[in-house]
Scaffold this active site. Structure first.
Site, PDB file in Angstrom:
ATOM      1  N   GLY A 163      35.766  51.698  87.133  1.00 36.82           N
ATOM      2  CA  GLY A 163      36.203  50.429  86.532  1.00 36.82           C
ATOM      3  C   GLY A 163      35.192  49.998  85.507  1.00 36.82           C
ATOM      4  N   GLY A 165      34.407  46.539  83.722  1.00 35.93           N
ATOM      5  CA  GLY A 165      34.698  45.115  83.515  1.00 35.93           C
ATOM      6  C   GLY A 165      33.830  44.528  82.429  1.00 35.93           C
ATOM      7  N   GLY A 166      33.931  43.219  82.251  1.00 32.89           N
ATOM      8  CA  GLY A 166      33.189  42.543  81.198  1.00 32.89           C
ATOM      9  C   GLY A 166      31.684  42.564  81.427  1.00 32.89           C
ATOM     10  N   GLY A 168      29.952  44.833  83.474  1.00 32.08           N
ATOM     11  CA  GLY A 168      29.341  46.088  83.885  1.00 32.08           C
ATOM     12  C   GLY A 168      30.367  47.142  84.188  1.00 32.08           C
ATOM     13  CB  VAL A 170      32.543  50.259  89.602  1.00 37.61           C
ATOM     14  CG1 VAL A 170      32.321  50.823  90.993  1.00 37.61           C
ATOM     15  CG2 VAL A 170      32.401  48.747  89.639  1.00 37.61           C
ATOM     16  CE  LYS A 185      30.446  44.780  90.124  1.00 39.71           C
ATOM     17  NZ  LYS A 185      31.345  43.881  90.806  1.00 39.71           N
ATOM     18  CG  ASP A 291      37.782  37.467  90.756  1.00 41.62           C
ATOM     19  OD1 ASP A 291      38.924  37.083  90.434  1.00 41.62           O
ATOM     20  OD2 ASP A 291      37.148  38.318  90.098  1.00 41.62           O
TER      21      ASP A 291
HETATM   22  P1  ATP Z   1      36.492  43.162  87.109  1.00 35.45           P
HETATM   23  O1  ATP Z   1      35.736  42.220  86.223  1.00 35.45           O
HETATM   24  O2  ATP Z   1      37.529  43.968  86.415  1.00 35.45           O
HETATM   25  O3  ATP Z   1      36.984  42.497  88.379  1.00 35.45           O
HETATM   26  P2  ATP Z   1      34.043  44.085  88.093  1.00 35.45           P
HETATM   27  O4  ATP Z   1      33.126  44.478  86.992  1.00 35.45           O
HETATM   28  O5  ATP Z   1      33.891  42.773  88.702  1.00 35.45           O
HETATM   29  O6  ATP Z   1      35.471  44.287  87.578  1.00 35.45           O
HETATM   30  P3  ATP Z   1      34.574  45.400  90.630  1.00 35.45           P
HETATM   31  O7  ATP Z   1      35.814  44.592  90.773  1.00 35.45           O
HETATM   32  O8  ATP Z   1      33.552  45.321  91.698  1.00 35.45           O
HETATM   33  O9  ATP Z   1      33.867  45.178  89.213  1.00 35.45           O
HETATM   34  O10 ATP Z   1      35.020  46.907  90.467  1.00 35.45           O
HETATM   35  C1  ATP Z   1      35.899  47.312  89.437  1.00 35.45           C
HETATM   36  C2  ATP Z   1      36.824  48.402  89.949  1.00 35.45           C
HETATM   37  O11 ATP Z   1      36.042  49.524  90.396  1.00 35.45           O
HETATM   38  C3  ATP Z   1      37.638  47.973  91.179  1.00 35.45           C
HETATM   39  O12 ATP Z   1      38.818  47.313  90.801  1.00 35.45           O
HETATM   40  C4  ATP Z   1      37.900  49.321  91.823  1.00 35.45           C
HETATM   41  O13 ATP Z   1      38.957  49.986  91.154  1.00 35.45           O
HETATM   42  C5  ATP Z   1      36.611  50.100  91.552  1.00 35.45           C
HETATM   43  N1  ATP Z   1      35.652  49.939  92.673  1.00 35.45           N
HETATM   44  C6  ATP Z   1      34.769  48.940  92.860  1.00 35.45           C
HETATM   45  N2  ATP Z   1      34.043  49.119  93.981  1.00 35.45           N
HETATM   46  C7  ATP Z   1      34.497  50.260  94.546  1.00 35.45           C
HETATM   47  C8  ATP Z   1      34.153  50.981  95.749  1.00 35.45           C
HETATM   48  N3  ATP Z   1      33.216  50.552  96.574  1.00 35.45           N
HETATM   49  N4  ATP Z   1      34.833  52.123  96.006  1.00 35.45           N
HETATM   50  C9  ATP Z   1      35.799  52.566  95.169  1.00 35.45           C
HETATM   51  N5  ATP Z   1      36.162  51.936  94.034  1.00 35.45           N
HETATM   52  C10 ATP Z   1      35.523  50.796  93.708  1.00 35.45           C
HETATM   53 MG    MG Z   2      36.803  43.115  90.101  1.00 38.62          MG
END
Ligand code: ATP
Ligand code: MG
Length: 436
Positions: A163, A165-166, A168, A170, A185, A291
């Site tokens: 993933g 996101g804004g 960082g 994962v 992450k 969230d």
């Molecule tokens: P967003 O801003 O899009 O919500 P984010 O940067 O907050 O993203 P996360 O929501 O923690 O990050 O993770 C983004 C994506 O990475 C998740 O929607 C999922 O698809 C994948 N992901 C996150 N943590 C895990 C994990 N522990 N195991 C498998 N996939 C994961």
């Molecule tokens: Mg997320």
């Protein structure tokens, strides 16, 4: 000649003979610890005998050579080695060179306000020059990794990006020593970034993503998006977690909306009661997730629900038990409760509203984006599509309460869990046969 002057002379000799070098190379050449060499390099820098580049790790050279280079440069060419550190930040760096300090000690030593010092420290942290220990609150220079020595993220081999996101990214990674797969992450280090780690570390529960460890370090595996956004010298927060190989609840819903798989009420009941169990635990720990949405609900290897993404986690009340004033509109708009959208004060009931939407989404097939838009504004106003309440009379009663406009009218997570057990266990045998 004192021992210190002797060391400084030897450092200059190495630079004269070998040319520009990192602290690590000099340390190896003269058989001294890198930290000691660094200390002397900074003394030499102060007395204008050496200079360092802004590269990571920094490369050191004799200042007399810099002057030679300057002469050979054409007027429009700028040397690459000028530091952009402001004078004030340089003073902070100088103070930290002798060891870690707390912000108030730095403020006293520099004769400036705590607020100004904090501003400088956080700006330096974002540029990767200093780091803060979240336990002792001590600030220290970030030479550990910027000098190219050991850094933990190098122990991982990146398999895929999960993933982006804004704030960082994962990654699915493999640990080079234990051979296991993890999720790693990487988030931009800001003042609030540590709260995600603190919450995850506190929340040890079968329905919450398992936290392994975290650290601050330089950027690695830059995504396309970040390549355009941030400089590589930033400091990041890395969070190592269990890898949830069952994917997200979004994947689960989509596979059923596109008829690749069937949904059964028994499975939905099981998943939803695991979600509510995780949320009950978060709330019992005086935290609010803020969230909750299908993207942030994952499935572990055993198929169990794992709530993830604590990037917006917040305390329910302040240290005195009083409500906290929040910044407005933080969260994901389609799932955000009305008070999270509009008000400055809200409590853990803000998490119950998205759970109502999520439960509905698991039960009801939504075929197109257009259908979803229309349904969503109705649902947020407690209106169900035709046939829903007849088909799911028990569930619709629960969901209706969870979608109440006023948080006080919504049930607590622990009450929903209790009611689910009482209500659905009676029907469980019948429900488990029902395919939707
Ligand atoms: P967003 O801003 O899009 O919500 P984010 O940067 O907050 O993203 P996360 O929501 O923690 O990050 O993770 C983004 C994506 O990475 C998740 O929607 C999922 O698809 C994948 N992901 C996150 N943590 C895990 C994990 N522990 N195991 C498998 N996939 C994961
Ligand atoms: Mg997320």
């Amino acid at each position: 000649m004192s021992a210190d002057t002797e060391t400084e002379k030897r450092i200059c000799d190495v630079l004269r003979l070998k040319g520009k070098s990192t602290a690590l190379i000099i340390a190896k050449e003269i058989g001294l610890d890198k930290r000691i060499v660094n200390k002397h390099l900074y003394i030499l820098q102060k007395s204008n005998q050496v200079f360092k580049t802004d590269e990571q790790p920094p490369v050191w050279d004799l200042l007399e050579k810099k002057k030679e280079i300057k002469h050979t440069l054409k007027p429009e060419q700028k040397p690459q080695t000028t530091r952009d550190t402001s004078e004030e930040e340089k003073h902070v760096e100088d103070l930290l060179r002798s060891g870690g300090l707390k912000a108030h000690q730095i403020a006293t030593d520099l004769g400036q306000s705590r607020q100004t010092t904090n501003k400088q420290l956080y700006s330096m942290m974002e540029k990767g020059r200093v780091q803060k220990c979240s336990i002792s609150n001590m600030w220290s220079l970030n030479e550990e990794w910027s000098e190219g020595s050991f850094s933990q993220e190098r122990l991982f081999e990146m398999i895929t990006e999960l993933g982006d996101g804004g704030y960082g990214c994962v990654y699915k990674v493999k640990h080079k020593i234990d051979g296991k797969i993890y999720a790693l992450k990487k988030v931009i280090l800001t003042r609030k970034a540590d709260s995600e780690v603190k919450a995850l570390a506190q929340l040890e529960h079968p329905n919450i993503v398992r936290y392994i460890t975290s650290w601050h370090g330089p950027n690695i595996w830059t995504s396309n998006q970040q390549r355009n956004q941030v400089s590589n010298s930033r400091t990041y927060l890395f969070i190592q977690m269990e890898f949830c190989e069952g994917g997200t609840l979004t994947d689960w819903i989509q596979a059923r909306n596109h008829m690749e798989k069937q949904r059964t009420t028994a499975e939905i009941h099981k998943i939803f009661s695991e979600i509510i169990t995780g949320v009950e635990f978060i709330h019992a720990n005086n935290l609010i997730h803020r969230d909750l949405k299908p993207d942030n609900i994952l499935f572990g290897a055993d198929g169990k629900v794992k709530i993830g993404d604590f990037g917006l986690v917040a305390a329910q009340t302040d240290q005195n038990g009083d409500p906290i004033e929040r910044s407005k509109r933080k969260g994901t708009p389609p799932y955000m409760s009305p008070e999270q959208e509009n008000k400055k004060n809200y409590d853990e009931k803000t998490d119950i509203f998205p759970l109502g939407l999520i439960w509905f989404e698991m039960l009801w097939k939504i075929s197109t984006g257009m259908e979803r838009v229309k349904l969503w504004s109705d649902l947020r106003n407690q209106r169900f599509p035709e046939g829903f309440s007849d088909k799911y009379s028990a569930e619709s009663t629960f969901i209706m309460k969870m979608l109440s406009y006023s948080p006080e009218d919504r049930p607590h997570a622990k009450d929903i869990k209790g009611d689910l057990q009482t209500f659905f266990s009676l029907e469980h045998d019948v429900l488990s046969q029902r395919t939707i």
